[in-house]
Write an enzyme that holds these catalytic residues in place. Structure first.
Site, mmCIF file in Angstrom:
data_model
loop_
_atom_site.group_PDB
_atom_site.id
_atom_site.type_symbol
_atom_site.label_atom_id
_atom_site.label_comp_id
_atom_site.label_asym_id
_atom_site.label_seq_id
_atom_site.Cartn_x
_atom_site.Cartn_y
_atom_site.Cartn_z
ATOM 1 N N LYS A 111 8.573 -0.569 6.009
ATOM 2 C CA LYS A 111 7.978 0.752 5.839
ATOM 3 C C LYS A 111 9.045 1.691 5.323
ATOM 4 O O LYS A 111 10.053 1.902 5.988
ATOM 5 C CB LYS A 111 7.424 1.245 7.184
ATOM 6 C CG LYS A 111 6.707 2.575 7.061
ATOM 7 C CD LYS A 111 5.871 2.863 8.305
ATOM 8 C CE LYS A 111 4.979 4.070 8.085
ATOM 9 N NZ LYS A 111 3.988 4.245 9.129
ATOM 10 N N ASP A 154 -4.209 8.125 14.549
ATOM 11 C CA ASP A 154 -4.932 7.777 13.319
ATOM 12 C C ASP A 154 -5.644 6.445 13.512
ATOM 13 O O ASP A 154 -5.450 5.503 12.757
ATOM 14 C CB ASP A 154 -3.951 7.696 12.149
ATOM 15 C CG ASP A 154 -4.668 7.534 10.810
ATOM 16 O OD1 ASP A 154 -5.875 7.821 10.754
ATOM 17 O OD2 ASP A 154 -4.030 7.102 9.836
ATOM 18 N N THR A 210 0.829 -1.193 0.000
ATOM 19 C CA THR A 210 0.000 0.000 0.000
ATOM 20 C C THR A 210 0.867 1.248 0.000
ATOM 21 O O THR A 210 2.013 1.229 0.439
ATOM 22 C CB THR A 210 -0.953 -0.002 1.224
ATOM 23 O OG1 THR A 210 -1.620 1.244 1.277
ATOM 24 C CG2 THR A 210 -0.207 -0.185 2.511
ATOM 25 N N GLN A 211 0.310 2.336 -0.526
ATOM 26 C CA GLN A 211 1.041 3.590 -0.550
ATOM 27 C C GLN A 211 0.179 4.680 0.063
ATOM 28 O O GLN A 211 -0.932 4.931 -0.380
ATOM 29 C CB GLN A 211 1.401 3.969 -1.988
ATOM 30 C CG GLN A 211 2.167 5.272 -2.034
ATOM 31 C CD GLN A 211 2.533 5.693 -3.445
ATOM 32 O OE1 GLN A 211 1.882 5.296 -4.400
ATOM 33 N NE2 GLN A 211 3.558 6.507 -3.569
ATOM 34 N N GLY A 212 0.700 5.294 1.096
ATOM 35 C CA GLY A 212 0.011 6.429 1.696
ATOM 36 C C GLY A 212 0.647 7.712 1.212
ATOM 37 O O GLY A 212 1.392 7.706 0.230
ATOM 38 N N ALA A 213 0.349 8.808 1.897
ATOM 39 C CA ALA A 213 0.924 10.083 1.501
ATOM 40 C C ALA A 213 2.404 10.120 1.862
ATOM 41 O O ALA A 213 3.213 10.719 1.172
ATOM 42 C CB ALA A 213 0.196 11.227 2.197
ATOM 43 N N GLU A 214 2.754 9.449 2.948
ATOM 44 C CA GLU A 214 4.086 9.582 3.519
ATOM 45 C C GLU A 214 4.979 8.392 3.218
ATOM 46 O O GLU A 214 6.151 8.549 2.962
ATOM 47 C CB GLU A 214 3.955 9.666 5.046
ATOM 48 C CG GLU A 214 3.396 10.947 5.525
ATOM 49 C CD GLU A 214 4.455 12.007 5.556
ATOM 50 O OE1 GLU A 214 5.440 11.820 6.266
ATOM 51 O OE2 GLU A 214 4.313 12.993 4.827
#
Lengths: 305, 266
Positions: B69, B171, B47-51
């Site tokens: 990560k 979060d 998965t790819q988040g903003a960070e």
């Protein structure tokens, strides 16, 4: 349909006349003029003086706009004005002027939300479809996206707005407010090259600027004589005012780009639209473009100086 | 995704990321991994988040799965600032994870941290997210109400234990709660494991803890509209889990009332 719009939520008074063709084509700007209340260096604009400026200038500006657009009162269909949010006194002056015109001419009056006005104007000019909007000005810092028939605020400044932070630092340095304090900071920042350590205050999609302002104000004070000259630890070169402007911009803009990116990841959009006065800053636009490129998207910036 | 206007949160952030990513326009080249990982058996992107980007890989032997990560450098940031932030965030997350583990909160173990390169290797948590388990339950109803209540109880206790340890997640969504299957008889059995402490912090303030619960509540309501009643079960077991919980729950009432701080009416 032809609409005349009056905006005076801060120190600029603007009058615009726009024609919307009946077939739904792009809107035509017939007139777009403004007059800015400029305060002396080291001072901000006070609400009462700004309101006085707007009251003095609104009639001449409306007359000039009508002349420029080449339309007469009969052609105009409605009078629009900024309803808020913004500075109370100037907003009220312009609202009174708009109401007066509407009653005098017998036209409909339409109040417009300041933020939505910025966004819709930006979409009209740039043709951006469903962008994440970064609205940055002297009074507002928000990341906005359209979800479920509404503009929704995803993130915002928890204390002062980013433009306010820049303006107040310009006041600390005592640099000119003409044409805009932020513009003069930007020009100074171009000469800076040493990055100083400043707080970096992002919390989720929100951010905070008052601590950064306090911190850079202290740094600025420590550079004044009789304090000894500060040297950059890596290069041994002296730290200048330009370096302060550079560090401030790099830090606060990085925060803005970060919260925008987070909102983009959240809603799955790859377009960014930057609106508001601080959006004129070319460094902010460049940083945003770098971020958008990495996400396979693009950036749209609107406001002219 | 249903976000309310007053929705104020650091969060619900990564919640639907994986989906939104895949539906967006074709992605440009992914950031390059540090050289350690580019040789044989390249990690698979999850998965790819903003960070950050999360990969699945192995640690020490090819048989021990691990989660990687990676926080790639951000080209828009000044390199000095970028290095400072990446270092700070990687280290802070690793410290929070080890602190949680020491205090008996079930989180992934940290195997290795390289703050210069911006990556961290963690224990691989098998199973799926509580979000998926709940969604499956709500659509199929294969198991009894008892079993889902049990799960809610475990979620509440896990959050309670986290707050006892003096850590707030920042979060807390159902996607960041994993359900690690034990000798499962029902798909809702298993141990609740908290993941993704990228926005985590050490805090003793009731406000921060209440915001954690508020984010979790919003995540519940927005992604599982039918599960609203179930959240009461989470709060109930949270309340039982530690002494200070009552104060936090009172604070939660305030946080709910407040929403966004500023009026944007105009």
């Amino acid at each position: 349909m032809i609409a005349i719009g009056l905006e005076g939520s801060a120190n600029k008074l603007g009058v615009g006349i726009i024609s919307h063709p009946p077939n739904g084509g792009p809107a035509q700007i017939l007139a777009n003029i403004r007059h800015t209340f400029v305060s002396p260096p080291g001072e901000g604009f006070l609400p009462k003086d700004t309101a006085k400026h707007h009251r003095e200038w609104v009639v001449p500006l409306v007359k000039q706009a009508l002349k420029e657009a080449g339309v007469c009162i009969r052609d105009i269909d409605c009078v629009c004005y900024t309803k808020g949010p913004g500075m109370g006194a100037p907003l009220q002056s312009v609202a009174v002027a708009a109401r007066m015109l509407a009653l005098l001419w017998g036209k409909d009056i339409v109040g417009v939300n300041h933020c939505v006005g910025h966004i819709e104007m930006g979409r009209e000019i740039t043709g951006a479809q469903n962008p994440v909007v970064l609205y940055v000005s002297g009074g507002n810092t928000q990341v906005i996206a359209y979800a479920e028939q509404r503009y929704r605020i995803f993130g915002e400044a928890l204390d002062i707005a980013v433009g306010n932070c820049l303006d107040r630092f310009a006041r600390t340095l005592g640099i000119s407010n003409d044409p805009a304090p932020g513009y003069n900071i930007e020009q100074l920042a171009k000469k800076g090259k040493h990055l100083l350590d400043l707080p970096y205050a992002v919390k989720g999609m929100d951010c905070s600027f008052s601590g950064i302002l306090a911190s850079i104000d202290l740094l600025a004070a420590s550079l004044q004589p009789p304090n000894p000259q500060r040297l950059d630890p890596d290069t041994g070169e002296p730290i200048t005012t330009a370096d302060l402007c550079f560090s401030l911009q790099e830090t606060v803009f990085a925060m803005l780009v970060e919260i925008t990116e987070r909102a983009m990841a959240h809603v799955g959009s790859s377009q960014v639209l930057i609106v508001g006065g601080v959006g004129c800053n070319e460094r902010l636009q460049d940083m945003m473009a770098l971020m958008a490129r990495d996400r396979g998207g693009s950036v749209y910036a609107t406001d002219e100086r | 995704m249903s976000l309310q206007p007053q929705q104020n949160l650091p969060s619900l952030l990564l919640q639907e990321n994986s989906q939104s990513q895949s539906s967006s326009t074709p992605h440009p080249a992914l950031p390059t991994l540090p050289p350690t990982f580019t040789t044989q058996n390249p990690p698979t992107l999850l998965t790819q988040g903003a960070e950050a980007l999360i990969y699945k890989t192995t640690y020490l032997t090819p048989h021990l799965p691990a989660a990687l990560k990676h926080r790639p450098p951000k080209p828009y940031r000044h390199p000095t600032l970028d290095a400072r932030l990446t270092r700070h965030r990687i280290l802070s997350e690793a410290r929070i994870l080890t602190k949680c583990r020491r205090e008996g909160v079930r989180v992934p173990a940290v195997y290795f941290v390289d703050w210069e390169q911006g990556w961290m290797l963690m224990e691989w948590i098998g199973g799926g997210s509580v979000r998926d388990a709940l969604a499956a339950f709500l659509t199929k109803r294969e198991v009894g109400e008892e079993s889902v209540r049990g799960l809610m109880g475990r979620v509440g206790r896990a959050v309670g234990r986290l707050h006892v340890a003096g850590v707030v997640h920042g979060d807390l969504t159902t996607s960041n709660l994993m359900l690690q299957p034990t000798t499962a008889s029902s798909p809702l059995d298993g141990q609740v494991v908290l993941i993704d402490f990228g926005l985590g912090a050490v805090s003793v303030q009731d406000e921060d803890k209440a915001v954690d619960l508020y984010v979790l509540e919003r995540a519940f309501i927005s992604t599982h509209p039918k599960a609203e009643g179930l959240f009461q079960e989470v709060l109930r077991s949270y309340e039982e889990s530690y002494k200070g919980a009552k104060v936090v729950l009172r604070r939660l009432e305030d946080v709910r009332m407040r929403g966004r701080k500023r009026s944007m009416v105009g």
